[in-house]
Motif scaffolding. Sequence first.
Motif, short mmCIF file in Angstrom:
data_model
loop_
_atom_site.label_atom_id
_atom_site.label_comp_id
_atom_site.label_asym_id
_atom_site.label_seq_id
_atom_site.Cartn_x
_atom_site.Cartn_y
_atom_site.Cartn_z
N VAL A 45 28.10 1.79 77.42
CA VAL A 45 28.84 3.03 77.08
C VAL A 45 27.97 4.24 77.43
O VAL A 45 28.47 5.24 77.97
CB VAL A 45 29.23 3.05 75.58
N ARG A 46 26.65 4.13 77.14
CA ARG A 46 25.75 5.24 77.46
C ARG A 46 25.73 5.49 78.97
O ARG A 46 25.69 6.65 79.42
CB ARG A 46 24.36 4.92 76.92
N ALA A 47 25.76 4.43 79.73
CA ALA A 47 25.76 4.56 81.20
C ALA A 47 27.04 5.24 81.68
O ALA A 47 26.99 6.11 82.57
CB ALA A 47 25.62 3.17 81.84
N ILE A 48 28.16 4.87 81.08
CA ILE A 48 29.44 5.50 81.47
C ILE A 48 29.42 6.97 81.07
O ILE A 48 29.81 7.85 81.85
CB ILE A 48 30.63 4.77 80.77
N ALA A 49 28.92 7.23 79.86
CA ALA A 49 28.89 8.60 79.36
C ALA A 49 28.00 9.48 80.24
O ALA A 49 28.38 10.59 80.61
CB ALA A 49 28.39 8.61 77.91
N ALA A 50 26.83 8.95 80.58
CA ALA A 50 25.89 9.74 81.41
C ALA A 50 26.56 10.11 82.73
O ALA A 50 26.47 11.25 83.18
CB ALA A 50 24.62 8.93 81.65
N ALA A 51 27.25 9.14 83.33
CA ALA A 51 27.92 9.40 84.60
C ALA A 51 29.07 10.39 84.44
O ALA A 51 29.44 11.08 85.38
CB ALA A 51 28.42 8.09 85.21
N ALA A 52 29.62 10.44 83.23
CA ALA A 52 30.72 11.37 82.97
C ALA A 52 30.21 12.72 82.50
O ALA A 52 30.99 13.59 82.11
CB ALA A 52 31.68 10.77 81.94
N GLY A 53 28.90 12.90 82.50
CA GLY A 53 28.32 14.19 82.15
C GLY A 53 28.14 14.43 80.67
O GLY A 53 27.97 15.56 80.22
#
Length: 163
Positions: A45-53
């Motif tokens: 989830v953190r990886a997705i969030a980081a990519a989503a800014g």
Amino acid sequence: MNRLAFDAHNEADTDRLGAALADELPDGTTVALIGTLGAGKTRLVRAIAAAAGVPPDQVVSPTFVLCQQYRGRRELAHLDAFRLNNPDDLFELGFDELVDSPAIVLVEWADRVAACLPDDRLEVRIEVTGPTSRRFEIVALGWVLSPVVERLAERLTQPMDRS
Ligand SMILES: Nc1ncnc2c1ncn2[C@@H]1O[C@H](COP(=O)(O)OP(=O)(O)OP(=O)(O)O)[C@@H](O)[C@H]1O
Ligand SMILES: [Mg+2]
């Protein structure tokens, strides 16, 4: 094509999977995250969030809060079913509204509430294969998300840009 296995050798690979998901998941997709304690559900989830800014430090296991929302380039809702006594308790967290919203809905311990999840969803099973390695089994349930799995496969099987 409705399933894909992705072997992450390290957290950078997990970040690459997160970036692909942040780009490819349609608005309103439910992602069922399944795996033991420490498998890497929150880390993905953190990886997705980081990519989503979304600043990654905003993302923690929503074990006590049960539901967190983040907004970056994409809108994310992050739920944890670990402490729910009854799968129906999911609806008290506003799950229906979230699923109808543009948010990508990420559910940790989704196997505990499977009966309450939308038929069309992306299932992500995480297996610990080593200290820094994880196997991600991604399955599109229902037919809507099959093209998404195809695009993820194309993207993740491309040689990695190590520059
Ligand atoms: N390739 C990898 N991908 C994801 N996590 C990894 C990887 N390699 C090591 N890890 C580590 O595994 C741990 C995963 O923890 P995380 O909190 O994401 O698990 P979880 O599945 O959410 O557990 P819980 O059920 O307790 O919420 C982190 O400490 C992370 O640094
Ligand atoms: Mg977690």
